[in-house]
Motif scaffolding. Structure first.
Motif, short mmCIF file in Angstrom:
data_model
loop_
_atom_site.label_atom_id
_atom_site.label_comp_id
_atom_site.label_asym_id
_atom_site.label_seq_id
_atom_site.Cartn_x
_atom_site.Cartn_y
_atom_site.Cartn_z
N GLU A 163 4.38 1.15 14.54
CA GLU A 163 3.97 1.64 13.38
C GLU A 163 4.48 1.11 12.22
N ALA A 164 5.68 0.69 12.16
CA ALA A 164 6.41 0.29 11.10
C ALA A 164 6.37 -1.31 10.64
N THR A 165 5.67 -1.78 11.54
CA THR A 165 5.88 -3.40 11.67
C THR A 165 4.38 -4.15 11.38
N ILE A 166 4.41 -5.13 10.42
CA ILE A 166 3.49 -5.83 10.18
C ILE A 166 3.62 -7.13 10.28
N THR A 167 2.60 -8.17 10.73
CA THR A 167 2.81 -9.38 10.91
C THR A 167 1.83 -10.39 9.98
N LEU A 168 2.38 -11.18 9.01
CA LEU A 168 1.75 -11.83 8.14
C LEU A 168 1.65 -13.39 8.65
N ILE A 169 0.48 -13.94 8.53
CA ILE A 169 0.42 -15.26 9.15
C ILE A 169 -0.38 -16.20 7.87
N PRO A 170 0.36 -16.91 7.23
CA PRO A 170 -0.28 -17.79 6.18
C PRO A 170 -0.85 -18.80 7.03
N SER A 171 -1.98 -19.09 6.39
CA SER A 171 -2.80 -20.23 7.11
C SER A 171 -3.44 -21.24 5.88
N LYS A 172 -4.21 -21.97 6.21
CA LYS A 172 -4.96 -23.05 5.39
C LYS A 172 -5.74 -22.63 4.47
N ASP A 173 -5.89 -23.32 3.15
CA ASP A 173 -6.46 -22.82 2.25
C ASP A 173 -5.88 -21.42 1.68
N HIS A 174 -4.91 -21.24 1.79
CA HIS A 174 -4.28 -20.03 1.02
C HIS A 174 -4.84 -18.64 1.59
N SER A 175 -5.14 -18.68 3.00
CA SER A 175 -5.58 -17.46 3.73
C SER A 175 -4.44 -16.69 4.38
N LEU A 176 -4.49 -15.49 4.54
CA LEU A 176 -3.57 -14.84 5.03
C LEU A 176 -4.13 -13.93 6.30
N HIS A 177 -3.78 -14.14 7.46
CA HIS A 177 -4.23 -13.40 8.65
C HIS A 177 -2.67 -12.48 8.81
N TYR A 178 -3.44 -11.27 8.98
CA TYR A 178 -2.41 -10.07 9.30
C TYR A 178 -2.78 -9.03 10.33
N ILE A 198 -1.50 -5.61 0.27
CA ILE A 198 -1.40 -5.49 1.88
C ILE A 198 0.03 -4.81 2.05
N ILE A 199 1.10 -5.43 1.58
CA ILE A 199 2.27 -5.00 1.85
C ILE A 199 2.80 -3.57 1.11
N LEU A 200 2.15 -3.43 0.13
CA LEU A 200 2.41 -1.96 -0.55
C LEU A 200 1.60 -1.01 0.30
N ARG A 201 0.29 -1.35 0.76
CA ARG A 201 -0.32 -0.48 1.55
C ARG A 201 0.48 -0.12 2.96
N LYS A 202 0.87 -0.87 3.58
CA LYS A 202 1.80 -0.76 4.70
C LYS A 202 3.19 0.02 4.45
N LYS A 203 3.61 -0.41 3.46
CA LYS A 203 4.67 0.25 3.02
C LYS A 203 4.73 2.19 2.94
N SER A 204 3.31 2.36 2.01
CA SER A 204 3.06 3.72 2.01
C SER A 204 2.52 4.29 3.35
N GLU A 205 2.14 3.56 4.01
CA GLU A 205 1.87 4.20 5.40
C GLU A 205 3.23 4.44 6.25
N VAL A 206 4.13 3.51 6.24
CA VAL A 206 5.37 3.80 6.76
C VAL A 206 6.04 4.91 6.32
N ALA A 207 5.84 4.97 4.83
CA ALA A 207 6.67 6.12 4.08
C ALA A 207 6.05 7.34 4.76
N ALA A 208 4.75 7.42 4.85
CA ALA A 208 4.04 8.73 5.21
C ALA A 208 4.03 9.12 6.91
N LEU A 209 4.83 8.30 7.63
CA LEU A 209 5.07 8.52 9.05
C LEU A 209 5.78 10.11 9.24
#
Length: 171
Positions: free
Chosen positions: A67-82, A104-115
């Motif tokens: 629940e506290a982990t997010i994976t960020l995958i930067p890819s071509k054309d400045h796209s971000l898979h997560y 995306i990071i701030l949203r996940k950070k607030s979700e983790v804080a709300a656990l």
């Protein structure tokens, strides 16, 4: 050497030309230039601190908190898979642009804080895995590292992308 020639006046007194030796002044100028060059502080290189995961034997293996982990995958054309937690199916993979990384990071950070408080202390800390794709730009990885500093994410790591991630990105 400088020399001044003054017109002679008619009279009993004879005036000589005035000579000023500028060699000591030139020496002083070079001494001052040398002094300021040696004592000035040149621009110090700005380097970002990057902590890579420990590669040696581990006495206490880390506990993965889904629940506290997010994976960020930067890819071509400045796209971000997560995706959040573990990748269970390709449908869990989301796509955004690098401009949306902070949201995306701030949203996940607030979700983790709300656990709930029943979760461990490690579960209340956001953990980010950055897995650069072979086609991503170096600029995108640096931007993600900057976002980690800006958003005060203390637990992040740059790791190799897995075959499962690549196949999920292709679908």
């Amino acid at each position: 050497m400088a020399e001044m020639i003054l017109p002679q006046k008619s009279g009993k007194r004879k005036l000589h030309s005035l000579k000023v030796d500028l060699t000591p002044m030139v020496d002083l100028g070079f001494l001052l230039i040398t002094f300021f060059m040696l004592t000035t502080t040149l621009a110090r290189p700005n380097a970002m601190e990057l902590n890579m995961p420990y590669d040696g034997p581990v006495d206490n293996p880390p506990i993965f908190v889904d629940e506290a982990t997010i994976t960020l995958i930067p890819s071509k054309d400045h796209s971000l898979h997560y995706y959040n937690g573990l990748l269970k199916s390709p449908a869990d993979m989301h796509v955004a642009t690098m401009k949306n990384a902070r949201a995306i990071i701030l949203r996940k950070k607030s979700e983790v804080a709300a656990l709930p408080s029943s979760f461990s202390a490690d579960a209340h800390k956001l953990h980010v895995l950055i897995k650069p794709d072979k086609t991503c730009k170096y600029e995108d990885v640096v931007s993600l590292l900057d976002e980690m500093n800006i958003n005060d994410v203390r637990y992040y790591a740059i790791v190799d992308i897995t075959a499962e991630d690549v196949s999920a990105m292709a679908q």
